[in-house]
Design an enzyme around this catalytic site. Structure first.
Site, PDB file in Angstrom:
ATOM      1  N   ASP A 177       0.834  -1.209   0.000  1.00  0.00           N
ATOM      2  CA  ASP A 177       0.000   0.000   0.000  1.00  0.00           C
ATOM      3  C   ASP A 177       0.865   1.255   0.000  1.00  0.00           C
ATOM      4  O   ASP A 177       1.983   1.244   0.526  1.00  0.00           O
ATOM      5  CB  ASP A 177      -0.915  -0.033   1.241  1.00  0.00           C
ATOM      6  N   LEU A 189      11.239 -20.120  -5.329  1.00  0.00           N
ATOM      7  CA  LEU A 189      10.280 -19.226  -4.670  1.00  0.00           C
ATOM      8  C   LEU A 189       8.911 -19.459  -5.293  1.00  0.00           C
ATOM      9  O   LEU A 189       8.798 -19.564  -6.517  1.00  0.00           O
ATOM     10  CB  LEU A 189      10.702 -17.758  -4.884  1.00  0.00           C
ATOM     11  N   HIS A 218       2.340   3.813  -9.120  1.00  0.00           N
ATOM     12  CA  HIS A 218       2.130   2.385  -9.393  1.00  0.00           C
ATOM     13  C   HIS A 218       3.313   1.806 -10.177  1.00  0.00           C
ATOM     14  O   HIS A 218       3.728   0.674  -9.967  1.00  0.00           O
ATOM     15  CB  HIS A 218       0.822   2.169 -10.141  1.00  0.00           C
TER      16      HIS A 218
END
Ligand code: IPE
Ligand code: IPE
Ligand code: MG
Length: 236
Positions: free
Chosen positions: A14, A125, A31
């Site tokens: 956020d 991962l 963004h």
């Protein structure tokens, strides 16, 4: 720091918009900076002892945002997948996108399917990107799949939750991080984070670099997890 066991870290990424606005830049620039930070965090995660990384990229409630901002975000997701899929495949990163698929564009849906297929063999991962994601909606959809009058085990329900959201099963969340200063979950991994350690930081997502992830993982390592039991010392 290397954990004795690879952990599952969830991150509510956020603060992109506020980070950009503070610098007099557009939210879309925020963004873009956020996506660049995702690349760096994904690269750093395995060496910090992270085995599964679930990143909240777009919530089901984020459709409430202005159409132009949503358009920017959707373009950014496609670009991210186009560039990162080959890199993930080469680096042993298995990329899953969890969340609804029926409200995104066919081109983005195709990019997601291609990414999942191309990276399915990755073992270094497990990267899960939550897109058009709502934890409550996932729980409702999983509940709909249950057979009447059977109570599933927690483990089998967790597997069902991953499947209804198009992902591969993942272990419970160990560490849940939220950047941007808010202290709420915003409908992220409500079931999976039942015993997660929570870590809130005032840093905005584009400021949360690999060193910050290392700090959070180290703090996690110093927390005492009891899962309802007692510490060895208290148990005597
Ligand atoms: C998080 O940053 C990214 C998404 C929700 C898509 P925000 O866009 O929520 O940034 P702030 O919270 O407005 O600063
Ligand atoms: C949560 O951030 C969702 C993502 C980070 C993708 P929001 O900015 O949408 O959350 P609220 O509205 O502040 O709770
Ligand atoms: Mg926000």
């Amino acid at each position: 720091m290397e954990q004795s066991r690879a952990i599952h870290v969830g991150i509510i990424m956020d603060g992109n918009g506020r980070w950009a606005t503070r610098q007099g830049r557009s939210r879309s620039a925020g963004h873009r900076a956020g996506a660049a930070m995702v690349r760096r965090i994904v690269e750093a995660a395995p060496d910090l002892g992270v085995g599964v990384l679930t990143l909240y990229a777009f919530s089901a409630d984020n459709w409430r945002r202005p159409r132009t901002e949503i358009g920017w975000l959707m373009r950014l997701f496609r670009e991210y997948l186009r560039i990162e899929t080959p890199r993930c495949a080469a680096d042993g990163v298995r990329l899953d996108v969890i969340g609804r698929r029926d409200r995104i564009s066919p081109a983005l849906r195709q990019a997601i399917e291609d990414a999942q297929r191309a990276t399915a063999g990755g073992t270094r991962l497990h990267l899960r990107i939550a897109l058009d994601y709502s934890s409550r909606d996932a729980i409702l959809r999983a509940a709909q799949c249950l057979r009447p009058e059977t109570v599933p085990s927690r483990e089998s329900f967790a597997r069902l939750l991953a499947i209804v959201d198009h992902g591969a099963p993942a272990p419970e969340v160990d560490l849940l991080i939220r950047t941007g200063g808010e202290r709420r979950l915003s409908d992220f991994l409500l079931w999976e984070a039942a015993y997660a350690e929570l870590y809130f930081t005032p840093l905005m997502w584009p400021e949360f670099g690999p060193d910050e992830l290392g700090r959070a993982v180290r703090e996690f390592g110093s927390r005492e997890r009891r899962f309802g039991g007692l510490t060895d010392a208290a148990a005597g």
